[in-house]
Write an enzyme that holds these catalytic residues in place. Sequence first.
Site, PDB file in Angstrom:
ATOM      1  N   ARG A   8       0.848  -1.183   0.000  1.00  0.00           N
ATOM      2  CA  ARG A   8       0.000   0.000   0.000  1.00  0.00           C
ATOM      3  C   ARG A   8       0.881   1.229   0.000  1.00  0.00           C
ATOM      4  NH1 ARG A   8      -1.111   2.318   5.424  1.00  0.00           N
ATOM      5  NH2 ARG A   8      -0.117   1.054   7.010  1.00  0.00           N
ATOM      6  N   ALA A 191       5.588   6.803  -2.435  1.00  0.00           N
ATOM      7  CA  ALA A 191       6.607   6.168  -3.272  1.00  0.00           C
ATOM      8  C   ALA A 191       7.810   5.672  -2.456  1.00  0.00           C
ATOM      9  CB  ALA A 191       7.060   7.119  -4.388  1.00  0.00           C
ATOM     10  N   ARG A 192       7.540   5.348  -1.203  1.00  0.00           N
ATOM     11  CA  ARG A 192       8.593   4.800  -0.307  1.00  0.00           C
ATOM     12  C   ARG A 192       9.710   5.812   0.013  1.00  0.00           C
ATOM     13  NH1 ARG A 192       4.747   1.659   0.002  1.00  0.00           N
ATOM     14  NH2 ARG A 192       4.899  -0.587  -0.321  1.00  0.00           N
ATOM     15  N   LEU A 193       9.435   7.104  -0.267  1.00  0.00           N
ATOM     16  CA  LEU A 193      10.413   8.144   0.121  1.00  0.00           C
ATOM     17  C   LEU A 193      10.050   8.637   1.522  1.00  0.00           C
ATOM     18  CD1 LEU A 193      11.297  10.400  -2.942  1.00  0.00           C
ATOM     19  CD2 LEU A 193      12.768   8.875  -1.621  1.00  0.00           C
TER      20      LEU A 193
END
Length: 214
Positions: A8, A191-193
């Site tokens: 997610r 975005a996993r940042l």
Amino acid sequence: MSIDEIRREYDRNSLHEDCLHSSPHEQFSLWFNAALAATELIDPTAMLLATCHSDQTLSQRIVLLKHASEQGYVFYTNYNSHKSQALLQNPQCSIHFAWLPLERQISISGRAKKITAEESDTYFASRPRGSQIAAWASEQSEPIENRQTLDAQYEAVEQRFANSEHIPRPPHWGGFIIQPDHYEFWQGARARLHDRYSYSRNVQGEWLQQRLQP
Ligand SMILES: Cc1cc2nc3c(=O)[nH]c(=O)nc-3n(C[C@H](O)[C@H](O)[C@H](O)COP(=O)(O)O)c2cc1C
């Protein structure tokens, strides 16, 4: 759906320099209060405690946070348990809060020491009677034959204190305080940042903040 398809986006919040408190405990308190208020979060006081025995074997388990201050983070347990033996041999340990519905985690490492007997007495006296009896009845971390034997141990303690309104604290039960020397705050982002900040003490004992790459 296979496990590797489970994913997610993390996009509920962000964490930036300008809203980060200079005191890591104040930052902890802000997030802790948000966790207490979050209706989707059960057991917000639950924290993973990781310990390392003097022979370098690692272990971890959930315990409940019972007091938090600049001085440290307190939980209660049996002083003869596996975790307590590890902490008494090697006080270096780590606690971790996983507040996943808020897309947040906090990791704190430091040194554990026993709190005073008076502090443990005060907290023990505030516990429900059943939990007080269980603290006497269970030799935490020791093997036992079956549930029946455990229930029999509980009933024996119940009978022993049947005529006592006050149940004293067992000498082998009490609190530890984890005195922090490092914190990390993690906030999930798109975005996993993700946003990550650590706080460590410098030689003067002041807290230094650093943004970490996700
Ligand atoms: C939600 C939750 C809360 C717990 N709270 C405590 C606690 O506050 N103190 C404690 O000694 N064990 C607590 N336990 C049990 C520990 O996880 C663990 O099983 C027990 O302390 C024995 O660990 P040890 O053998 O490594 O010493 C809790 C477990 C769960 C799942």
